[in-house]
Design an enzyme around this catalytic site. Structure first.
Site, short mmCIF file in Angstrom:
data_model
loop_
_atom_site.label_atom_id
_atom_site.label_comp_id
_atom_site.label_asym_id
_atom_site.label_seq_id
_atom_site.Cartn_x
_atom_site.Cartn_y
_atom_site.Cartn_z
N ASP A 1 1.78 0.32 -2.61
CA ASP A 1 1.51 -0.59 -3.73
C ASP A 1 2.18 -1.91 -3.37
O ASP A 1 3.37 -1.92 -3.03
CB ASP A 1 2.09 -0.01 -5.02
CG ASP A 1 1.75 -0.85 -6.24
OD1 ASP A 1 0.68 -1.50 -6.25
OD2 ASP A 1 2.55 -0.87 -7.18
N ARG B 1 -4.96 3.48 -0.08
CA ARG B 1 -4.60 3.43 -1.50
C ARG B 1 -5.83 3.76 -2.31
O ARG B 1 -6.89 3.15 -2.14
CB ARG B 1 -4.07 2.04 -1.85
CG ARG B 1 -4.00 1.73 -3.34
CD ARG B 1 -2.71 2.18 -3.96
NE ARG B 1 -2.70 2.06 -5.40
CZ ARG B 1 -2.13 1.08 -6.08
NH1 ARG B 1 -1.54 0.09 -5.45
NH2 ARG B 1 -2.15 1.08 -7.39
N ARG C 1 0.77 6.96 -4.90
CA ARG C 1 0.05 6.02 -4.05
C ARG C 1 0.67 5.96 -2.66
O ARG C 1 1.88 6.11 -2.51
CB ARG C 1 0.01 4.63 -4.66
CG ARG C 1 1.39 4.04 -4.78
CD ARG C 1 1.64 3.14 -5.92
NE ARG C 1 1.38 3.75 -7.19
CZ ARG C 1 1.40 3.10 -8.32
NH1 ARG C 1 1.66 1.83 -8.34
NH2 ARG C 1 1.18 3.70 -9.45
N ASP D 1 2.85 -5.82 -4.79
CA ASP D 1 2.80 -6.71 -5.95
C ASP D 1 3.46 -8.03 -5.60
O ASP D 1 4.62 -8.05 -5.18
CB ASP D 1 3.54 -6.10 -7.15
CG ASP D 1 2.83 -4.89 -7.72
OD1 ASP D 1 1.62 -4.99 -7.97
OD2 ASP D 1 3.49 -3.86 -7.93
#
Length: 184
Positions: free
Chosen positions: A97, A85, A94, A99
């Site tokens: 990712d 990344r 990307r 989260d």
């Protein structure tokens, strides 16, 4: 010893997404004191933020962990680094990712980490897959069932749910489905 907590993490990729999501799922299973407990459907989504880039694959995983929120953040950032990344453009393409969306009913409001994730109630590609795993989940800050917030989503990026055969992870990354996980 720290108590186990049910955590929901969003995954997204638009650079070789099938390969990178599968790699990420294997990496998540290597996080210490953490196990992969559930996996949502995979969704093909329009890019959010910068539209002139390839479509994404997004999903949500459920983890059960004894790690603190900040330690889990460090582990997920390390996975992003291992999967190449590069943070050269905000909301740009990307490889992966990650989260943290929810960490039990814990609230975190730091410069480096906010839980619940601020985009959770605004982005369908976060909320809808999470609800697959935890249909009775309650937003720990708002005190409202997440399913009630679907009508308030601002950004609708989901194009399609991908067929199971398209997104089936490698055998090592296949967790048992979660029947009735709840948060809050």
């Amino acid at each position: 010893m720290a108590e186990e907590t049910l955590i929901f993490v969003a995954l997204g990729s638009n650079i070789e997404p099938t390969i990178n999501v599968r790699r990420c799922l294997r990496e998540l299973q290597r996080i210490p004191e953490t196990r992969l407990a559930g996996l949502s459907s995979w969704y093909r989504t329009r890019p959010w933020g910068i539209e002139d880039q390839p479509e994404f694959v997004n999903l949500v995983v459920a983890l059960v962990s004894r790690l603190s929120p900040h330690r889990l953040l460090r582990e997920t950032q390390a996975i992003e680094t291992r999967l190449a990344r590069r943070r050269t453009q905000r909301n740009g393409p990307r490889t992966i990712d990650l989260d943290i969306l929810l960490y039990g009913d814990t609230l975190v409001d730091g410069d480096d980490l906010k839980i619940p994730h601020p985009g959770l109630t605004e982005r369908d590609f976060m909320l809808i897959p999470l609800l697959e795993l935890a249909p009775d989940a309650v937003h720990p800050e708002l005190g409202r069932p997440l399913r009630e917030l679907i009508c308030e989503i601002r950004y609708r990026q989901i194009i399609a749910r991908l067929p199971a055969r398209t997104c089936a992870p490698a055998a090592a990354a296949t967790p048992p489905p979660m029947a009735a996980a709840t948060v809050g």
